[in-house]
Design a protein around this motif. Sequence first.
Motif, PDB file in Angstrom:
ATOM      1  N   THR A 167     -55.896  25.306  82.165  1.00 33.09           N
ATOM      2  CA  THR A 167     -54.768  25.777  82.959  1.00 33.09           C
ATOM      3  C   THR A 167     -53.656  24.745  82.931  1.00 33.09           C
ATOM      4  OG1 THR A 167     -56.283  26.948  84.413  1.00 33.09           O
ATOM      5  CG2 THR A 167     -54.078  26.537  85.275  1.00 33.09           C
ATOM      6  N   SER A 168     -54.048  23.498  82.931  1.00 28.43           N
ATOM      7  CA  SER A 168     -53.069  22.405  82.958  1.00 28.43           C
ATOM      8  C   SER A 168     -52.692  22.009  81.535  1.00 28.43           C
ATOM      9  CB  SER A 168     -53.701  21.191  83.615  1.00 28.43           C
ATOM     10  OG  SER A 168     -54.699  20.665  82.766  1.00 28.43           O
ATOM     11  N   CYS A 173     -55.040  16.751  84.227  1.00 29.75           N
ATOM     12  CA  CYS A 173     -55.853  17.401  85.253  1.00 29.75           C
ATOM     13  C   CYS A 173     -57.035  16.530  85.641  1.00 29.75           C
ATOM     14  CB  CYS A 173     -56.362  18.743  84.728  1.00 29.75           C
ATOM     15  SG  CYS A 173     -57.406  19.610  85.902  1.00 29.75           S
TER      16      CYS A 173
ATOM     17  N   SER B 154     -49.533  22.026  85.546  1.00 33.14           N
ATOM     18  CA  SER B 154     -49.555  23.125  84.587  1.00 33.14           C
ATOM     19  C   SER B 154     -48.137  23.560  84.256  1.00 33.14           C
ATOM     20  CB  SER B 154     -50.312  24.315  85.191  1.00 33.14           C
ATOM     21  OG  SER B 154     -50.249  25.430  84.329  1.00 33.14           O
TER      22      SER B 154
END
Lengths: 395, 258
Positions: A167-168, A173, B154
């Motif tokens: 997602t990152s 992350c 993100s």
Amino acid sequence: MPELLAPAGDFEKLEFAFLYGADAVYFGGQNYSLRANAKNFSNEEIKSATQYAHKLNKKVYVTVNIVFHNADLKGIDEYLIYLDKINVDGIIASDILIIKRVKKLGLKLHLCLSTQASVLNKKAVDFWKKLGVKRIVLAREASRKEIKLIKERGIEVETFIHGAMCTSFSGKCVLSNYMTLRDSNRGGCAQICRWNFLIDGKPDLTIMPKDLNMLPFIKDEIDLKIDSFKIEGRMRSIYYVATVILCYRRIIDAAIKDELTIGLEKYYLNILNRCANRESTPQFYDKLPGVNEQYFDGRIEVSNQDFLGLVIDYDEVNKLAIVESRNYFKIGDEVQFFGPDMETFNYKINKIYNDDFEEIEASRHPKKIVKIPINKRLSKNTMMRIKAFDKNDFL
Amino acid sequence: MKKKLVTVNSKEIINDLREIDNVTLLYPLKSFCVGNEVLFEIEEIDDFVLVNRILDDEDLDLLKKVLNKGKGNIKGIVFDDLGVLDIIKDLNIVKILLLDHLATNYESINYYLEYVDSVVVSNDLTEEEIKEILNKSKKGLVLNVFGLKTLMYSRRLLLTNYNKFHNLEFKNNEVASIENKKFRIIENEYGTKFYALKYYNALKLLELENVFFYWYDTTLLNKEDTLKLIKENNVENIECDELFLNKATIYKVGDIDA
């Protein structure tokens, strides 16, 4: 022609990756690699893998891509010298210290900068190039426009074309560290982005992306002269590796010959999605991912039992495929055989024999050896799966 | 050199912060930051500027123009993307590299120090690891002693997508949880950041040496708590956590059983 680069969690997967069409594989050693949960390779196995690959005229890249803490520095010089000595084709690193040490030690290792470095612009490329980096593994967030500009920099470019997404930005992350103390940047990611987050009075927040597939843009990326197409998934099975590599081998070859039709793309997409048990999209290449590029109902993967068996031999005299079972199948089942040196074909099972040549109704146990009468000669390591899609329906 | 680097979290607090001794102000730059609710135009900035997002080539071109506009007023920059190095090479300002989770050992930090004046030490580390880095660093480093702990960054618009899917009205700065762990989520058009809800408190490191700046990231703190923190290191009203300072992360999954 771009290199098709496959994940190899262990030696068996490496063999299947090469057999099914990969030009190169990447894997980690016992230390310093970001998939600590994969089996990974001992030093001796790295040497054997390199020799095996070179005999096939193929390449191996070794991941040395953890983000180092002070205590992890011990032994790294010896390891780099060893990798250089056994002639691996390259190493994939994210930490500047690896790049600098390789230069300082005067090693000839081909340096690839890991996606962990999140490179998205030409000036960052120039920084790493000056340090001796020969290849950039671009951030999975890179768009077509960004990739094109970076490619103009005269450096090898590797892009992910298939597999799970973070997602990152990769390397940005530490949700796993926070939740479980498992360090995501040192190989322990607990995939917290695939968990449900609670928000008071609202539906659960999910942030899990669908997988990446670059199928609709393979031709475009070939035209951009991308040097290496990377498949994610060192933790995946031999069935996954074989299926995905074979699909992309055929997609790339067809695209180069201008024979990739929308029908073929749809066919391969169905196979790829079913194999991963997840949906996939091109993600960042052509747009900023939105609702359609994520899941919102938590973990929806449903494991299937598509992989029915592995052909381990063929009895020419009696026209029998000797199959090592992987999942339950029975007489009457519609299956498909697929492999690297053949066209996938459909087959209805009408007889199954056990080891003693007795007819049986079904193969019920994984690893059980059975014989299936089939007139077509099958090579060792051909795979048998449930017939879910028929290519002819898409042509 | 002033020792405290303080993220400016509102326009109203600037004058109060300026009156405190030993404080350098760090302004999150509009269009070049993710995870900050309050952002500043270059014309409003008269001290250090924060650029904390990953940039593409268009962004870098724009940033160059913006920084040139601020020439003379800007005294320093804290930045994440290595591409920024090239566009600031001729600017006579203090250059600080913020690599977030990637500045975790002294050797790499020393290499990066060949290009910049200082590097922000990752706050994913134990106290012992931080001390060793400071001891072996060839220049003074920036030590994050207080602030929202970034857990994830993100490029996706995760809150927008969530609200759109569930047909909800958009709300930024959401608080979410998994089990007993809580998160704060901030989004803007450039992406989304997840923070730990409790502030990272490493004030016990304030006496360490070889420090270029002690960074107080006061993002989302109210004015009263911010001023108490900066003036007196008083955090009595703030929920805090030492996070990894006394909890080492695990190298390999297999180490859980070891």
